[in-house]
Design an enzyme around this catalytic site. Structure first.
Site, PDB file in Angstrom:
ATOM      1  N   LYS A 158       0.839  -1.202   0.000  1.00 59.73           N
ATOM      2  CA  LYS A 158       0.000   0.000   0.000  1.00 59.73           C
ATOM      3  C   LYS A 158       0.876   1.255   0.000  1.00 59.73           C
ATOM      4  CE  LYS A 158      -3.905  -1.920   2.597  1.00 59.73           C
ATOM      5  NZ  LYS A 158      -4.778  -1.757   3.775  1.00 59.73           N
ATOM      6  N   GLY A 165      -7.325   2.743  -1.180  1.00 60.48           N
ATOM      7  CA  GLY A 165      -7.076   1.600  -2.058  1.00 60.48           C
ATOM      8  C   GLY A 165      -6.298   1.889  -3.331  1.00 60.48           C
ATOM      9  N   LEU A 203      -5.692  -9.782   3.939  1.00 63.55           N
ATOM     10  CA  LEU A 203      -6.879 -10.501   4.415  1.00 63.55           C
ATOM     11  C   LEU A 203      -7.770 -10.750   3.204  1.00 63.55           C
ATOM     12  CD1 LEU A 203      -7.619  -8.473   7.694  1.00 63.55           C
ATOM     13  CD2 LEU A 203      -6.160 -10.485   7.389  1.00 63.55           C
ATOM     14  N   GLU A 275     -10.963   3.353  10.439  1.00 64.01           N
ATOM     15  CA  GLU A 275     -11.346   2.274   9.517  1.00 64.01           C
ATOM     16  C   GLU A 275     -10.712   0.963   9.954  1.00 64.01           C
ATOM     17  OE1 GLU A 275     -10.380   2.902   5.438  1.00 64.01           O
ATOM     18  OE2 GLU A 275     -11.584   4.707   5.265  1.00 64.01           O
ATOM     19  N   ASN A 289      -9.653   8.560   9.058  1.00 65.25           N
ATOM     20  CA  ASN A 289     -10.047   9.726   8.273  1.00 65.25           C
ATOM     21  C   ASN A 289     -10.358  10.875   9.219  1.00 65.25           C
ATOM     22  OD1 ASN A 289      -9.950   8.168   5.878  1.00 65.25           O
ATOM     23  ND2 ASN A 289     -11.923   7.315   6.423  1.00 65.25           N
ATOM     24  N   ARG A 291     -11.948  13.748   8.646  1.00 61.05           N
ATOM     25  CA  ARG A 291     -12.958  14.648   8.075  1.00 61.05           C
ATOM     26  C   ARG A 291     -14.362  14.110   8.358  1.00 61.05           C
ATOM     27  NH1 ARG A 291     -11.334  10.991   4.142  1.00 61.05           N
ATOM     28  NH2 ARG A 291     -13.081   9.693   3.485  1.00 61.05           N
ATOM     29  N   VAL A 294     -18.756  11.052   3.721  1.00 56.08           N
ATOM     30  CA  VAL A 294     -19.940  11.027   2.861  1.00 56.08           C
ATOM     31  C   VAL A 294     -21.078  10.268   3.553  1.00 56.08           C
ATOM     32  CG1 VAL A 294     -20.857  10.253   0.631  1.00 56.08           C
ATOM     33  CG2 VAL A 294     -18.503  11.084   0.768  1.00 56.08           C
ATOM     34  N   ARG A 337     -25.424   5.686  -2.388  1.00 60.12           N
ATOM     35  CA  ARG A 337     -24.807   6.815  -3.093  1.00 60.12           C
ATOM     36  C   ARG A 337     -25.248   6.766  -4.547  1.00 60.12           C
ATOM     37  NH1 ARG A 337     -18.522   7.517  -1.327  1.00 60.12           N
ATOM     38  NH2 ARG A 337     -18.772   7.112   0.909  1.00 60.12           N
TER      39      ARG A 337
HETATM   40  C1  MV4 Z   1      -6.834  -4.418   2.765  1.00 60.39           C
HETATM   41  C2  MV4 Z   1      -7.563  -5.538   2.317  1.00 60.39           C
HETATM   42  C3  MV4 Z   1      -7.080  -6.789   2.701  1.00 60.39           C
HETATM   43  N1  MV4 Z   1      -5.976  -6.898   3.471  1.00 60.39           N
HETATM   44  N2  MV4 Z   1      -5.757  -4.582   3.541  1.00 60.39           N
HETATM   45  C4  MV4 Z   1      -9.114  -1.132   0.216  1.00 60.39           C
HETATM   46  C5  MV4 Z   1      -9.320   0.314   0.458  1.00 60.39           C
HETATM   47  C6  MV4 Z   1      -8.532   0.641   1.665  1.00 60.39           C
HETATM   48  N3  MV4 Z   1      -9.267   1.485   2.546  1.00 60.39           N
HETATM   49  C7  MV4 Z   1      -8.173  -0.655   2.289  1.00 60.39           C
HETATM   50  N4  MV4 Z   1      -8.567  -1.684   1.375  1.00 60.39           N
HETATM   51  C8  MV4 Z   1      -8.286  -2.967   1.675  1.00 60.39           C
HETATM   52  N5  MV4 Z   1      -7.209  -3.176   2.445  1.00 60.39           N
HETATM   53  C9  MV4 Z   1      -5.346  -5.798   3.883  1.00 60.39           C
HETATM   54  N6  MV4 Z   1      -4.264  -5.920   4.656  1.00 60.39           N
HETATM   55  C10 MV4 Z   1      -8.683  -5.332   1.541  1.00 60.39           C
HETATM   56  C11 MV4 Z   1      -9.054  -4.034   1.209  1.00 60.39           C
HETATM   57  C12 MV4 Z   1     -10.241  -3.861   0.421  1.00 60.39           C
HETATM   58  C13 MV4 Z   1     -10.339  -4.356  -0.866  1.00 60.39           C
HETATM   59  C14 MV4 Z   1      -9.305  -5.007  -1.455  1.00 60.39           C
HETATM   60  C15 MV4 Z   1      -9.422  -5.523  -2.709  1.00 60.39           C
HETATM   61  C16 MV4 Z   1     -10.613  -5.371  -3.403  1.00 60.39           C
HETATM   62  C17 MV4 Z   1     -11.651  -4.696  -2.847  1.00 60.39           C
HETATM   63  C18 MV4 Z   1     -11.535  -4.184  -1.580  1.00 60.39           C
HETATM   64  C19 MV4 Z   1     -12.585  -3.520  -1.028  1.00 60.39           C
HETATM   65  C20 MV4 Z   1     -12.477  -3.008   0.222  1.00 60.39           C
HETATM   66  C21 MV4 Z   1     -11.286  -3.182   0.951  1.00 60.39           C
END
Ligand code: MV4
Length: 447
Positions: A158, A165, A203, A275, A289, A291, A294, A337
């Site tokens: 990340k 994301g 995950l 989150e 976050n 702020r 939405v 939304r």
């Molecule tokens: C993750 C995850 C699985 N494992 N982190 C996506 C947006 C951001 N806020 C965090 N996100 C994720 N982080 C770990 N360690 C899964 C997501 C995730 C996601 C990932 C792939 C496809 C769709 C997703 C939708 C929501 C969150």
């Protein structure tokens, strides 16, 4: 209390902030680009200032123009809404440097949580467990291999300056690591001007659950329960609920107690959202976050607390005036939304609204700046309305949502309303047992 607030935003959230200002007896100043001269947020404000041409970087992100507008109108405070400058620490500092109040957290907390590695480190130090991962920015494949070896594959790369994301890379095993790392760093650099990345254990089937908090200047911190934002497409939330269909009241209490004490310890102030990923009965912190979000209306519906009112009162130095035990969670709320997009391809659909009829009745709320005759331009986010329903149970909320969607008429542009009408009829949605991947498969017809 403030006499006049400049709202540095547009669309439904600008109206949302105006409504509370009016109830508090505070005058409002709208800012707008030339593309938004006819917008509802301009029409309904007490005063308005044109701050630039249509591109956001020249108008809604133009800090000098917005500060000038605040000064010439004699505003005392700026509410940033969400998006745009809402999580820009430099802007918050500039607002304060001009003897205005930024309605949001202190710049140092915006900056702290903007760095996703730092946010995890700080929260972990105060007992809120993050997803296992690297504790520092990763720059070379060897450091990445060492980190991945500690918590095991698959791992997710990340962007440290990211969030939401963008630029994430899943790595299944050590052979892919170097290549994916280079890709993630290049994407992070291009998107955020910062190529720092970090690793997390991936995950595979989490839910996205977030906790709303409020903290005043005296150090009182409360939580307003969770929102479940598991239904996303390409990291865009489509439907949010309060509370989560996956959570028992005892789990909410446990999470709330941990999170509020951590935020009290760091001296956080104003509204914020933590989150989490939730899988196999465990929460893992991922981001915070700083702020208004939405999806805040679903929290307002089940608590009866006006989050914008609380943000304004806190920024003005007033105490919360209630304790955690005073907060009641009543019934269930769902938000859709509604975007100006084709409901199958999600291609944006700008154009003139030819006719508009919003649903009503018990437990129905519509947050929108649309009106018949308005031209929806292609310059900004495609969100045009939020349909929020509240009922005593989740099943009743779903039935209410279905009938409210059937009443809603937005004619002249394509919207995602038909997609929501389909979702509410699906047994998996009613069961509440899905994870973050379900909606993607549903919209692509894989299930
Ligand atoms: C993750 C995850 C699985 N494992 N982190 C996506 C947006 C951001 N806020 C965090 N996100 C994720 N982080 C770990 N360690 C899964 C997501 C995730 C996601 C990932 C792939 C496809 C769709 C997703 C939708 C929501 C969150």
């Amino acid at each position: 209390m403030f006499q006049k607030i400049l709202i540095a935003n547009r669309g439904e959230v600008a109206l949302r902030v105006q409504r509370t200002c009016r109830e508090l007896g505070i005058r409002t100043v709208a800012v707008h680009s030339t593309a938004d001269a006819e917008a509802m947020h301009v029409r309904l404000a007490d005063e308005s200032v044109c701050i630039g041409p249509p591109p956001a970087r020249d108008s809604y992100l133009n800090m000098a123009a917005i500060l000038s507008a605040a000064i010439i109108t004699g505003s005392d405070a700026i509410h940033p809404g969400y998006g745009f400058l809402s999580e820009n620490a430099e802007f918050a500092e500039m607002v304060a440097a001009h003897d205005l109040t930024f309605i949001g957290p202190a710049p140092q907390h915006i900056r702290m949580m903007g760095d996703k590695i730092e946010a995890k480190r700080v929260m972990a130090a105060h007992g809120v467990l993050p997803v296992p991962g690297s504790s520092r920015a990763i720059t070379d494949a060897r450091a990445a291999e060492a980190a991945a070896g500690q918590f095991g594959y698959p791992v997710l790369i990340k962007a440290a300056a990211g969030g939401g994301g963008r630029g994430m890379q899943v790595v299944q095993g050590p052979r892919e690591l170097a290549e994916r790392l280079a890709l993630a760093r290049a994407e992070a650099g291009a998107a955020f001007g910062d190529d720092a990345v970090y690793l997390e254990k991936y995950l595979d089937r989490p839910r996205h659950i977030e906790l709303q908090v409020l903290a005043d200047a005296a150090g009182n911190v409360v939580h307003l329960g969770e929102r479940d934002c598991t239904l996303q497409r390409r990291h865009q939330k489509l439907l949010e609920e309060a509370g989560s269909p996956a959570l028992a009241p005892a789990e909410r209490e446990r999470l709330g107690t941990l999170a509020t004490s951590a935020l009290a310890a760091i001296g956080y102030r104003n509204a914020g959202t933590l989150e989490f990923l939730y899988q196999d009965g465990e929460f893992a912190f991922i981001e915070m976050n700083t702020r208004l979000q939405v999806e805040h209306p679903v929290t307002e519906m089940i608590t009866g607390i006006d989050l914008v009112r609380e943000q304004i009162r806190i920024a003005a130095g007033e105490p919360l005036g209630y304790r955690q035990a005073d907060i009641r969670f009543d019934g269930h709320a769902i938000e859709c939304r509604i975007n100006a997009e084709n409901p199958i391809s999600f291609v944006p659909s700008p154009g003139r609204i030819l006719a508009y009829h919003s649903p009503g009745g018990l437990g129905v709320r519509v947050d929108s700046a649309l009106y018949a005759g308005l031209v929806v331009t292609p310059f900004y986010d495609s969100l045009v309305a939020k349909l929020i329903v509240h009922a005593r149970s989740r099943a009743e909320a779903i039935a209410r949502l279905a009938r409210a969607i059937d009443e809603f008429a937005i004619i002249g542009i394509e919207t995602t309303l038909p997609l929501f009408r389909k979702i509410v009829d699906v047994p998996e949605f009613a069961s509440g047992t899905y994870n973050v991947h379900w909606l993607e498969r549903f919209v692509t017809g894989t299930i």
